[in-house]
Design a protein around this motif. Structure first.
Motif, PDB file in Angstrom:
ATOM      1  N   LYS A 257       0.963  -1.297   0.083  1.00 56.66           N
ATOM      2  CA  LYS A 257      -0.250   0.131   0.060  1.00 56.66           C
ATOM      3  C   LYS A 257       1.262   1.665  -0.261  1.00 56.66           C
ATOM      4  O   LYS A 257       0.295   2.013  -0.645  1.00 56.66           O
ATOM      5  N   GLU A 258       2.109   1.327   0.632  1.00 58.88           N
ATOM      6  CA  GLU A 258       2.815   2.277   0.081  1.00 58.88           C
ATOM      7  C   GLU A 258       3.561   2.797  -0.642  1.00 58.88           C
ATOM      8  O   GLU A 258       3.882   3.840  -1.197  1.00 58.88           O
ATOM      9  N   ALA A 259       3.455   1.578  -1.373  1.00 62.34           N
ATOM     10  CA  ALA A 259       4.400   1.538  -2.818  1.00 62.34           C
ATOM     11  C   ALA A 259       3.375   2.844  -3.597  1.00 62.34           C
ATOM     12  O   ALA A 259       2.961   3.073  -4.849  1.00 62.34           O
ATOM     13  N   ILE A 260       1.787   2.131  -3.932  1.00 61.56           N
ATOM     14  CA  ILE A 260       1.006   3.017  -4.199  1.00 61.56           C
ATOM     15  C   ILE A 260       0.464   3.576  -4.479  1.00 61.56           C
ATOM     16  O   ILE A 260       0.616   4.801  -5.169  1.00 61.56           O
ATOM     17  N   ALA A 261       0.337   4.141  -2.841  1.00 58.36           N
ATOM     18  CA  ALA A 261       0.106   5.877  -1.911  1.00 58.36           C
ATOM     19  C   ALA A 261       1.450   6.604  -2.335  1.00 58.36           C
ATOM     20  O   ALA A 261       1.313   7.597  -2.947  1.00 58.36           O
ATOM     21  N   ALA A 262       2.264   5.691  -2.180  1.00 52.89           N
ATOM     22  CA  ALA A 262       3.501   6.995  -2.703  1.00 52.89           C
ATOM     23  C   ALA A 262       3.684   6.878  -5.092  1.00 52.89           C
ATOM     24  O   ALA A 262       3.384   8.483  -4.860  1.00 52.89           O
ATOM     25  N   ALA A 263       3.497   6.372  -5.226  1.00 48.41           N
ATOM     26  CA  ALA A 263       3.596   6.696  -7.014  1.00 48.41           C
ATOM     27  C   ALA A 263       2.776   7.469  -6.780  1.00 48.41           C
ATOM     28  O   ALA A 263       2.610   8.385  -8.032  1.00 48.41           O
ATOM     29  N   ALA A 264       1.014   7.331  -6.544  1.00 53.18           N
ATOM     30  CA  ALA A 264       0.152   8.435  -6.280  1.00 53.18           C
ATOM     31  C   ALA A 264       0.265   9.861  -6.755  1.00 53.18           C
ATOM     32  O   ALA A 264      -0.618  10.271  -7.129  1.00 53.18           O
ATOM     33  N   GLN A 265       1.248  10.238  -5.992  1.00 52.53           N
ATOM     34  CA  GLN A 265       1.790  11.649  -5.881  1.00 52.53           C
ATOM     35  C   GLN A 265       1.652  12.192  -7.012  1.00 52.53           C
ATOM     36  O   GLN A 265       2.320  13.025  -7.162  1.00 52.53           O
ATOM     37  N   ALA A 266       2.531  11.152  -7.079  1.00 53.11           N
ATOM     38  CA  ALA A 266       2.969  11.828  -9.274  1.00 53.11           C
ATOM     39  C   ALA A 266       1.916  11.983  -9.980  1.00 53.11           C
ATOM     40  O   ALA A 266       2.408  12.151 -11.083  1.00 53.11           O
TER      41      ALA A 266
END
Length: 257
Positions: A168-177
């Protein structure tokens, strides 16, 4: 000029995913205008046909946020010959989708991109043959590393096609872009659906990969299969159509900042 879009673009979906996926056989109308041009109006660039404004299927003004983009849309109209063929007007089609669809429901479009990040094409690797696995790694690993190093999004690579949940952390980080601007958001969504990869679309939007490399990366598996079994004529026709849609989306990214 409401009838223009009702007749010519009738049946085309407003949803950007469906717009990108479907190759609609359009209605055609005889060209009725002499000149397509652009006029500036309150920080917006409006497309006009013989000086008259045009409206989208949902009755919004057909306009773009930059002169370069608006001029490219006007050029599509100017390039039409005896009849108006929407299949040869990918920027107009994408503009309709963004103005009538993305602008109305940007949160839903963003959520769809986030959903793709959970099962992105780039995460699922073949377990053989060696030639295919090497091609996937060469085309996809740089984008995955960019996501990790630049976005802080560390995804898990999977061998085979069995679904594996991503952190979930990876998805959330990428979503910031994911872009906030509706035009860039619509362009990213279109590229995502055309390539099957949200990560490729985000990398392209942020300059981490070029358009041609992104396009090739999206077709590594298909190209490999055609090398083994022969070219699929219908598949190549679809690809040509989709590549025109891809160029329209990358043009939006270039001309809208």
């Amino acid at each position: 000029m409401r009838d223009i879009f009702e007749e010519i673009f009738k049946g085309e979906p407003l949803d950007p995913m469906e717009l990108a996926r479907r190759s609609v056989r359009p209605n055609r109308r005889k060209r009725f205008y002499e000149t397509a041009a652009v006029v500036e109006d309150d920080n917006s660039f409006v497309i006009v046909l013989d000086g008259k404004t045009v409206r989208t299927p949902a009755r919004h003004l057909l306009a773009a946020p930059s002169r370069a983009l608006a001029q490219a849309i006007a050029d599509e109209w100017q390039a039409q010959m005896d009849v108006i063929d929407p299949a040869k007007m990918p920027l107009t089609r994408l503009a309709n989708s963004i103005i009538d669809g993305v602008a109305e429901k940007p949160a839903e479009v963003r959520d769809d991109i986030v959903k793709y990040l959970g099962s992105d094409l780039l995460f699922y690797r073949a377990d053989g043959p060696e030639g295919l696995t090497e091609r996937q790694a060469k085309a996809w690993d740089p984008v995955v590393r960019w996501a990790a190093d630049t976005l802080g999004a560390r995804f898990v690579m999977v061998e085979g096609v069995v679904f594996a949940a991503q952190p979930k952390e990876a998805i959330a980080a990428a979503a910031q872009a994911i872009p906030e601007n509706i035009w860039r958001l619509g362009a990213v969504h279109s590229i995502m659906t055309l390539t099957g990869s949200a990560l490729l679309a985000l990398a392209l939007a942020h300059g981490a990969i070029g358009a041609e490399d992104a396009w090739k990366a999206a077709h590594v598996d298909e190209d490999w299969q055609m090398e083994q079994w022969g070219r699929d004529t219908l598949a190549m026709e679809r690809r040509a159509h989709h590549k025109a849609e891809m160029k329209a989306a990358t043009d939006v990214l270039e001309w809208v900042r």
